[in-house]
Design a protein around this motif. Structure first.
Motif, short mmCIF file in Angstrom:
data_model
loop_
_atom_site.label_atom_id
_atom_site.label_comp_id
_atom_site.label_asym_id
_atom_site.label_seq_id
_atom_site.Cartn_x
_atom_site.Cartn_y
_atom_site.Cartn_z
N LYS A 63 3.81 -39.19 31.71
CA LYS A 63 3.71 -38.83 30.30
C LYS A 63 4.80 -37.84 29.93
CE LYS A 63 0.31 -35.11 31.06
NZ LYS A 63 -1.08 -34.66 30.77
N TYR A 81 3.41 -37.64 21.69
CA TYR A 81 2.99 -37.56 23.07
C TYR A 81 3.09 -38.99 23.59
CZ TYR A 81 0.85 -32.93 22.22
OH TYR A 81 0.62 -31.62 21.90
N ARG A 124 0.71 -41.00 21.08
CA ARG A 124 -0.27 -40.28 20.27
C ARG A 124 0.49 -39.33 19.35
NH1 ARG A 124 -3.44 -38.04 24.13
NH2 ARG A 124 -5.19 -39.48 23.94
N PHE A 149 3.19 -41.99 26.77
CA PHE A 149 2.56 -42.33 28.05
C PHE A 149 3.01 -43.72 28.49
CE2 PHE A 149 -0.79 -39.02 27.88
CZ PHE A 149 -0.75 -38.68 26.54
N PRO A 194 0.50 -32.47 18.33
CA PRO A 194 -0.88 -32.12 18.62
C PRO A 194 -1.79 -32.07 17.41
CG PRO A 194 0.44 -30.15 18.48
CD PRO A 194 1.39 -31.30 18.24
N HIS A 226 -9.79 -33.01 27.17
CA HIS A 226 -8.96 -32.40 26.15
C HIS A 226 -9.17 -30.90 26.23
CE1 HIS A 226 -7.85 -35.82 23.33
NE2 HIS A 226 -8.33 -36.36 24.41
N ILE A 281 5.15 -34.78 27.12
CA ILE A 281 4.50 -33.97 26.10
C ILE A 281 5.53 -33.05 25.45
CG2 ILE A 281 2.69 -32.28 25.62
CD1 ILE A 281 1.65 -35.04 26.45
N ASN A 335 -6.34 -38.32 17.20
CA ASN A 335 -6.30 -38.41 18.65
C ASN A 335 -6.23 -39.83 19.17
OD1 ASN A 335 -6.42 -35.68 19.81
ND2 ASN A 335 -8.23 -35.51 18.52
N TYR A 377 1.45 -46.72 31.22
CA TYR A 377 0.37 -47.17 32.08
C TYR A 377 0.76 -48.50 32.71
CZ TYR A 377 -2.74 -43.76 29.88
OH TYR A 377 -3.32 -42.60 29.44
N THR A 419 -5.17 -27.50 22.27
CA THR A 419 -4.71 -28.52 21.31
C THR A 419 -4.81 -29.86 22.01
OG1 THR A 419 -2.44 -28.11 22.03
CG2 THR A 419 -3.17 -27.04 20.03
N GLY A 420 -5.61 -30.73 21.42
CA GLY A 420 -5.97 -31.94 22.14
C GLY A 420 -4.87 -32.95 22.25
N GLY A 421 -5.09 -33.94 23.08
CA GLY A 421 -4.21 -35.09 23.12
C GLY A 421 -3.19 -35.07 24.23
N ARG A 422 -3.13 -33.99 25.04
CA ARG A 422 -2.13 -33.96 26.09
C ARG A 422 -2.58 -34.71 27.33
NH1 ARG A 422 1.36 -28.73 26.19
NH2 ARG A 422 1.52 -28.28 23.97
N GLY A 423 -3.91 -34.86 27.47
CA GLY A 423 -4.41 -35.44 28.69
C GLY A 423 -4.28 -36.95 28.72
N GLU A 424 -4.00 -37.48 29.90
CA GLU A 424 -3.93 -38.93 30.03
C GLU A 424 -5.34 -39.50 30.06
OE1 GLU A 424 -2.77 -36.70 32.09
OE2 GLU A 424 -3.21 -37.16 34.19
N LEU A 425 -5.42 -40.78 29.74
CA LEU A 425 -6.70 -41.48 29.77
C LEU A 425 -6.92 -42.07 31.15
CD1 LEU A 425 -6.32 -41.16 26.71
CD2 LEU A 425 -7.22 -43.48 26.45
N PHE A 455 -2.60 -44.67 34.95
CA PHE A 455 -1.60 -43.78 34.39
C PHE A 455 -0.39 -43.67 35.31
CE2 PHE A 455 0.13 -40.15 32.31
CZ PHE A 455 0.46 -39.22 33.30
N LEU A 502 -4.81 -43.06 20.65
CA LEU A 502 -3.68 -43.43 21.49
C LEU A 502 -3.36 -44.89 21.21
CD1 LEU A 502 -1.77 -42.41 23.71
CD2 LEU A 502 -3.43 -43.21 25.40
#
Lengths: 115, 117
Positions: free
Chosen positions: A49, A32, A94, A34, A97, B97, A51, A101, A36, B100-106, A46, A103
């Protein structure tokens, strides 16, 4: 563990010219990815991204990035740079899935757009 | 507020003192991260909280560093017996999240700048 390399410390580009900021990554599973941007004395914002799906991702402020699995790259691009694009750019990955977790960020690239 | 809020924005302390840094994440965000950014360097992962799961503390550089989070709300990062090499900007970020976690941006706060004299 996942990691990111941003090989250039600083990228200088003339206003109106294309801008490219390079990023390569390393993960054990599917990445995954990203991008920034950080303006002076501010937190990170952000941009875009990747995915899954289309390898070309479009984001904020006219930026886009292309995921290249064979080259493990995710370079950030903008067709015509603006002076206001001058900032610090971070690539992050990251191991998703099913990985951890965390990053992981690259060291950042300073972009300077010259009027 | 709508964004991630961090306090204090600036902290100057003497070597050997303890400091506490606070982070208010975006409401409803289950994931919370702390990163450290030293001058001219990238972001260094410190700790990650996800809901009620045990936190991932693997990035904490020494036992002088600790962090807590109350449920899915406020987090505090504590540095005991501060050293000059602790001087940095400490960034907090939160994320939602789902599945399945981890797809979201920070989403990042603006950071707490710590200077240890």
């Amino acid at each position: 563990a996942q990691s990111v390399a941003q090989p250039e410390d600083q990228v200088n580009v003339a206003e109106g010219n294309p801008l490219t900021v390079k990023c390569t990554y390393s993960v054990s599973g599917n990445p995954y990815l990203f991008w920034y941007v950080q303006y002076p004395n501010r937190g990170l914002q952000f941009l875009l991204k990747y995915i899954t799906g289309d390898n070309l991702v479009k984001g904020s402020y006219g930026f886009e990035a292309e995921f290249n699995k064979s080259q493990t790259s995710f370079h950030l691009k903008k067709p015509s740079a603006l002076v206001s694009d001058s900032a610090l750019y971070f690539c992050a990955v990251r191991d998703g899935p099913y990985g951890n977790n965390r990053l992981a960020f690259g060291k950042g690239n300073q972009v300077v757009v010259i009027p | 507020g709508a964004g991630v809020s961090q306090s204090p924005s600036n902290k100057v302390t003497e070597k050997g003192k303890d400091v506490e840094l606070r982070c208010d994440p975006i409401s409803g965000h289950t994931a919370l991260y702390w990163y450290r950014q030293r001058l001219g360097q990238g972001l260094e992962f410190l700790i990650y909280f996800q809901g009620n799961s045990a936190p991932d503390k693997s990035g904490l550089p020494s036992d002088r560093f600790s962090a807590e989070r109350t449920g899915e709300s406020v987090s505090t990062l504590t540095i005991q017996r501060t050293q000059q090499e602790d001087s940095a900007v400490y960034l907090c970020a939160s994320s939602s999240h789902s599945g399945t976690g981890g797809r979201g941006e920070l989403f990042f706060g603006e950071g707490s700048r710590l200077t240890v004299l």
